[in-house]
Design a protein around this motif. Structure first.
Motif, PDB file in Angstrom:
ATOM      1  N   SER A 118       0.754  -1.133   0.197  1.00  0.00           N
ATOM      2  CA  SER A 118       0.080   0.042  -0.007  1.00  0.00           C
ATOM      3  C   SER A 118       0.921   1.370  -0.067  1.00  0.00           C
ATOM      4  CB  SER A 118      -1.007   0.061   1.220  1.00  0.00           C
ATOM      5  OG  SER A 118      -1.633   1.103   1.247  1.00  0.00           O
ATOM      6  N   ASN A 119       0.290   2.266  -0.650  1.00  0.00           N
ATOM      7  CA  ASN A 119       1.016   3.643  -0.586  1.00  0.00           C
ATOM      8  C   ASN A 119       0.059   4.846  -0.159  1.00  0.00           C
ATOM      9  OD1 ASN A 119      -0.765   3.739  -2.740  1.00  0.00           O
ATOM     10  ND2 ASN A 119       0.942   4.374  -4.416  1.00  0.00           N
ATOM     11  N   MET A 120      -0.918   4.085   0.448  1.00  0.00           N
ATOM     12  CA  MET A 120      -2.040   5.096   1.054  1.00  0.00           C
ATOM     13  C   MET A 120      -1.373   6.097   1.992  1.00  0.00           C
ATOM     14  SD  MET A 120      -6.031   4.449   2.343  1.00  0.00           S
ATOM     15  CE  MET A 120      -6.912   5.446   3.118  1.00  0.00           C
ATOM     16  N   LYS A 121      -1.862   7.463   1.964  1.00  0.00           N
ATOM     17  CA  LYS A 121      -1.162   8.344   3.076  1.00  0.00           C
ATOM     18  C   LYS A 121      -2.500   8.908   3.485  1.00  0.00           C
ATOM     19  CE  LYS A 121       2.985   7.573   1.949  1.00  0.00           C
ATOM     20  NZ  LYS A 121       4.288   6.805   2.850  1.00  0.00           N
ATOM     21  N   LEU A 122      -2.470   8.947   4.847  1.00  0.00           N
ATOM     22  CA  LEU A 122      -3.603   9.351   5.473  1.00  0.00           C
ATOM     23  C   LEU A 122      -3.915  11.052   5.404  1.00  0.00           C
ATOM     24  CD1 LEU A 122      -6.312   8.719   7.081  1.00  0.00           C
ATOM     25  CD2 LEU A 122      -4.841   8.871   9.298  1.00  0.00           C
ATOM     26  N   ASP A 123      -4.804  11.521   4.916  1.00  0.00           N
ATOM     27  CA  ASP A 123      -5.029  13.033   4.959  1.00  0.00           C
ATOM     28  C   ASP A 123      -6.152  13.555   5.622  1.00  0.00           C
ATOM     29  OD1 ASP A 123      -5.332  15.745   4.329  1.00  0.00           O
ATOM     30  OD2 ASP A 123      -5.116  15.437   2.237  1.00  0.00           O
ATOM     31  N   LEU A 124      -5.838  13.952   7.024  1.00  0.00           N
ATOM     32  CA  LEU A 124      -7.094  14.279   7.839  1.00  0.00           C
ATOM     33  C   LEU A 124      -8.147  15.301   7.012  1.00  0.00           C
ATOM     34  CD1 LEU A 124      -5.255  14.878  11.111  1.00  0.00           C
ATOM     35  CD2 LEU A 124      -6.239  12.690   9.856  1.00  0.00           C
ATOM     36  N   GLY A 130     -15.408   5.541  -5.669  1.00  0.00           N
ATOM     37  CA  GLY A 130     -14.180   6.563  -5.932  1.00  0.00           C
ATOM     38  C   GLY A 130     -13.595   6.732  -4.705  1.00  0.00           C
ATOM     39  N   PHE A 131     -13.782   6.213  -3.484  1.00  0.00           N
ATOM     40  CA  PHE A 131     -13.260   6.424  -2.037  1.00  0.00           C
ATOM     41  C   PHE A 131     -12.002   5.501  -2.338  1.00  0.00           C
ATOM     42  CE2 PHE A 131     -17.477   7.664  -1.474  1.00  0.00           C
ATOM     43  CZ  PHE A 131     -17.507   8.665  -0.681  1.00  0.00           C
ATOM     44  N   GLU A 132     -11.033   6.239  -1.500  1.00  0.00           N
ATOM     45  CA  GLU A 132      -9.616   5.432  -1.049  1.00  0.00           C
ATOM     46  C   GLU A 132     -10.039   4.793   0.438  1.00  0.00           C
ATOM     47  OE1 GLU A 132      -4.976   6.425  -1.055  1.00  0.00           O
ATOM     48  OE2 GLU A 132      -6.355   8.069  -0.599  1.00  0.00           O
ATOM     49  N   VAL A 133      -9.858   3.504   0.611  1.00  0.00           N
ATOM     50  CA  VAL A 133     -10.322   2.927   1.710  1.00  0.00           C
ATOM     51  C   VAL A 133      -9.428   1.953   2.565  1.00  0.00           C
ATOM     52  CG1 VAL A 133     -12.168   1.524   2.713  1.00  0.00           C
ATOM     53  CG2 VAL A 133     -12.636   2.937   0.950  1.00  0.00           C
ATOM     54  N   ALA A 134      -8.942   2.400   3.713  1.00  0.00           N
ATOM     55  CA  ALA A 134      -8.222   1.539   4.473  1.00  0.00           C
ATOM     56  C   ALA A 134      -9.104   0.739   5.632  1.00  0.00           C
ATOM     57  CB  ALA A 134      -7.299   2.452   5.382  1.00  0.00           C
ATOM     58  N   ILE A 160     -10.510 -11.200   5.381  1.00  0.00           N
ATOM     59  CA  ILE A 160      -8.920 -10.686   5.281  1.00  0.00           C
ATOM     60  C   ILE A 160      -8.323 -10.814   4.148  1.00  0.00           C
ATOM     61  CG2 ILE A 160      -7.680 -12.720   6.390  1.00  0.00           C
ATOM     62  CD1 ILE A 160      -7.472  -9.117   7.485  1.00  0.00           C
ATOM     63  N   ILE A 161      -8.878 -12.067   3.357  1.00  0.00           N
ATOM     64  CA  ILE A 161      -8.219 -12.224   1.967  1.00  0.00           C
ATOM     65  C   ILE A 161      -8.732 -11.227   1.300  1.00  0.00           C
ATOM     66  CG2 ILE A 161      -8.405 -13.840   0.295  1.00  0.00           C
ATOM     67  CD1 ILE A 161      -8.495 -16.198   2.058  1.00  0.00           C
ATOM     68  N   ASN A 162     -10.112 -10.864   1.211  1.00  0.00           N
ATOM     69  CA  ASN A 162     -10.634  -9.905   0.453  1.00  0.00           C
ATOM     70  C   ASN A 162     -10.069  -8.568   0.681  1.00  0.00           C
ATOM     71  OD1 ASN A 162     -11.791 -11.748  -1.444  1.00  0.00           O
ATOM     72  ND2 ASN A 162     -13.798 -11.623  -0.241  1.00  0.00           N
ATOM     73  N   PHE A 163      -9.980  -8.275   1.839  1.00  0.00           N
ATOM     74  CA  PHE A 163      -9.460  -6.992   2.219  1.00  0.00           C
ATOM     75  C   PHE A 163      -7.883  -6.711   1.440  1.00  0.00           C
ATOM     76  CE2 PHE A 163     -11.783  -7.020   6.748  1.00  0.00           C
ATOM     77  CZ  PHE A 163     -12.836  -6.442   5.912  1.00  0.00           C
ATOM     78  N   ARG A 164      -7.145  -7.876   1.592  1.00  0.00           N
ATOM     79  CA  ARG A 164      -5.817  -7.529   0.928  1.00  0.00           C
ATOM     80  C   ARG A 164      -5.873  -7.462  -0.362  1.00  0.00           C
ATOM     81  NH1 ARG A 164      -4.610 -12.888   3.933  1.00  0.00           N
ATOM     82  NH2 ARG A 164      -3.678 -12.132   6.123  1.00  0.00           N
ATOM     83  N   TYR A 165      -6.902  -7.940  -1.171  1.00  0.00           N
ATOM     84  CA  TYR A 165      -6.917  -7.989  -2.602  1.00  0.00           C
ATOM     85  C   TYR A 165      -7.518  -6.508  -3.182  1.00  0.00           C
ATOM     86  CZ  TYR A 165      -6.299 -12.843  -3.838  1.00  0.00           C
ATOM     87  OH  TYR A 165      -5.491 -14.031  -4.094  1.00  0.00           O
ATOM     88  N   MET A 166      -8.574  -5.908  -2.253  1.00  0.00           N
ATOM     89  CA  MET A 166      -9.077  -5.108  -2.941  1.00  0.00           C
ATOM     90  C   MET A 166      -8.731  -3.638  -2.072  1.00  0.00           C
ATOM     91  SD  MET A 166     -12.955  -6.476  -3.589  1.00  0.00           S
ATOM     92  CE  MET A 166     -13.067  -6.861  -1.501  1.00  0.00           C
ATOM     93  N   ALA A 167      -8.789  -3.581  -0.850  1.00  0.00           N
ATOM     94  CA  ALA A 167      -8.579  -2.260   0.008  1.00  0.00           C
ATOM     95  C   ALA A 167      -7.148  -1.367  -0.379  1.00  0.00           C
ATOM     96  CB  ALA A 167      -8.592  -2.441   1.365  1.00  0.00           C
ATOM     97  N   ASN A 168      -7.470  -0.219  -0.410  1.00  0.00           N
ATOM     98  CA  ASN A 168      -6.377   0.621  -0.640  1.00  0.00           C
ATOM     99  C   ASN A 168      -5.002   0.258   0.578  1.00  0.00           C
ATOM    100  OD1 ASN A 168      -8.565   2.530  -1.415  1.00  0.00           O
ATOM    101  ND2 ASN A 168      -6.973   2.354  -3.061  1.00  0.00           N
ATOM    102  N   ALA A 169      -5.576   0.155   1.715  1.00  0.00           N
ATOM    103  CA  ALA A 169      -4.617  -0.331   2.756  1.00  0.00           C
ATOM    104  C   ALA A 169      -5.225  -1.296   3.959  1.00  0.00           C
ATOM    105  CB  ALA A 169      -4.130   0.950   3.251  1.00  0.00           C
ATOM    106  N   VAL A 170      -4.556  -2.286   4.416  1.00  0.00           N
ATOM    107  CA  VAL A 170      -5.159  -2.872   5.553  1.00  0.00           C
ATOM    108  C   VAL A 170      -4.257  -2.583   6.836  1.00  0.00           C
ATOM    109  CG1 VAL A 170      -5.643  -5.387   6.616  1.00  0.00           C
ATOM    110  CG2 VAL A 170      -5.954  -4.602   4.157  1.00  0.00           C
ATOM    111  N   TRP A 171      -4.816  -1.912   7.804  1.00  0.00           N
ATOM    112  CA  TRP A 171      -3.992  -1.266   8.951  1.00  0.00           C
ATOM    113  C   TRP A 171      -4.590  -2.003  10.201  1.00  0.00           C
ATOM    114  CZ3 TRP A 171      -5.085   4.483   7.252  1.00  0.00           C
ATOM    115  CH2 TRP A 171      -4.019   4.747   6.285  1.00  0.00           C
ATOM    116  N   THR A 172      -3.875  -1.931  11.274  1.00  0.00           N
ATOM    117  CA  THR A 172      -4.316  -2.067  12.589  1.00  0.00           C
ATOM    118  C   THR A 172      -4.824  -0.799  13.201  1.00  0.00           C
ATOM    119  OG1 THR A 172      -1.987  -1.768  13.527  1.00  0.00           O
ATOM    120  CG2 THR A 172      -2.459  -4.072  12.832  1.00  0.00           C
ATOM    121  N   THR A 173      -5.302  -1.047  14.449  1.00  0.00           N
ATOM    122  CA  THR A 173      -5.837   0.047  15.321  1.00  0.00           C
ATOM    123  C   THR A 173      -4.573   0.994  15.547  1.00  0.00           C
ATOM    124  OG1 THR A 173      -7.806  -1.227  16.157  1.00  0.00           O
ATOM    125  CG2 THR A 173      -6.989   0.760  17.189  1.00  0.00           C
TER     126      THR A 173
END
Length: 280
Positions: free
Chosen positions: A62-68, A231-235, A256-269
């Motif tokens: 992932s290269n997603m950067k959080l923008d508040l 069109g949203f960027e989703v973690a 969790i498999i599909n999250f890895r395949y599709m999400a822009n990022a998979v993060w922990t709390t």
């Protein structure tokens, strides 16, 4: 499809209130006993955590950067029927909730998002009496209607809502009921294409979403899919969700498999908390 006798029987059960919900929880617990034994047996046969990330992933990182300025926390179904031992699904979902520390992690996300001044939205799941007249249902829809999951007296009343399975988890109420959190219209099956979440986010200038809530392979994954299509960027926050374990399969593993395949990022709390602090 339920026949008339089934509907009459369900109406009789609804009158029993608390005792009915207790009986249903007991039935789910009993039905899950064999599943738990199977899962435990499978776990003992495996040397690795089935949810762990692959040692040598094939997909790009992932290269997603959080923008508040353009981000929001979205929590699906933070409700008693999913997350509390008194909820009607606890017998099949409780082990996953406890394993991932889901309840506390969702609260941490609420708290951290509020401290960072982030837009926060909740997408709830409610069923009104008219929803029980549907002429066809999928397997999980049949089950949810049968056990009275997320039931409310009606769309224009909160009678019986407080403390019911459709209500928020008690520890989340200070965050949800602060007058600032967006509470969308309910989704009825799994995804947010049937409610106003996308509209609410767009009206707040949001196109980046931190996604958490219940349950992983159903409403949370469906929200992920729809948000991506819009069109949203989703973690997705992997330890702020959970899923049922049934003979048909482990819902969390599927998700969790599909999250890895599709999400822009998979993060922990923990990663989200650090990113919010760094971005503030």
């Amino acid at each position: 499809m339920c026949n008339c006798h089934d509907h009459e029987h369900e109406n009789e059960k609804r009158k029993s209130g608390v005792s009915r919900r207790a009986a249903l929880r007991g039935a789910l617990v009993a039905g899950a006993a064999g599943v738990a034994a199977t899962v435990a047996g499978n776990a003992s046969a495996e040397t690795a955590n089935p949810y762990a990330d692959p040692a040598e992933p094939a997909l790009p990182p992932s290269n997603m950067k959080l923008d508040l300025k353009r981000a929001a926390l979205v929590v699906t179904d933070p409700q008693i029927d999913f997350l509390h031992p008194d909820g009607v699904t606890w017998g099949v979902i409780g082990a996953s909730v406890e394993e991932h520390n889901t309840v506390d992690n969702i609260e941490t996300l609420f708290k951290s998002a509020k401290e960072a001044g982030l837009t926060v939205a909740v997408s709830p799941h409610y069923y009104y009496p008219t929803d029980h007249g549907w002429k066809f249902e999928g397997a999980l829809e049949k089950l949810m209607h049968k056990i009275g999951m997320f039931d409310r007296k009606g769309a224009l009343t909160t009678e019986g809502f407080e403390g019911s399975g459709a209500d928020w988890m008690p520890q989340y109420k200070p965050y949800i009921n602060d007058g600032k959190t967006i509470v969308t219209s309910p989704h009825k099956v799994y995804g947010n294409d049937t409610n106003d979440l996308t509209l609410q986010l767009r009206k707040n200038g949001v196109d980046q979403v931190i996604l958490a809530g219940m349950s992983a392979n159903l409403c949370t994954e469906s929200h992920l899919r729809e948000l991506l299509e819009q069109g949203f960027e989703v973690a997705v926050i992997r330890d702020a969700t959970a899923a049922a374990k049934l003979p048909e399969g482990d819902g969390y593993l599927s998700a969790i498999i599909n999250f890895r395949y599709m999400a822009n990022a998979v993060w922990t709390t923990e990663e989200v908390v650090q990113k919010l602090k760094s971005a503030s």
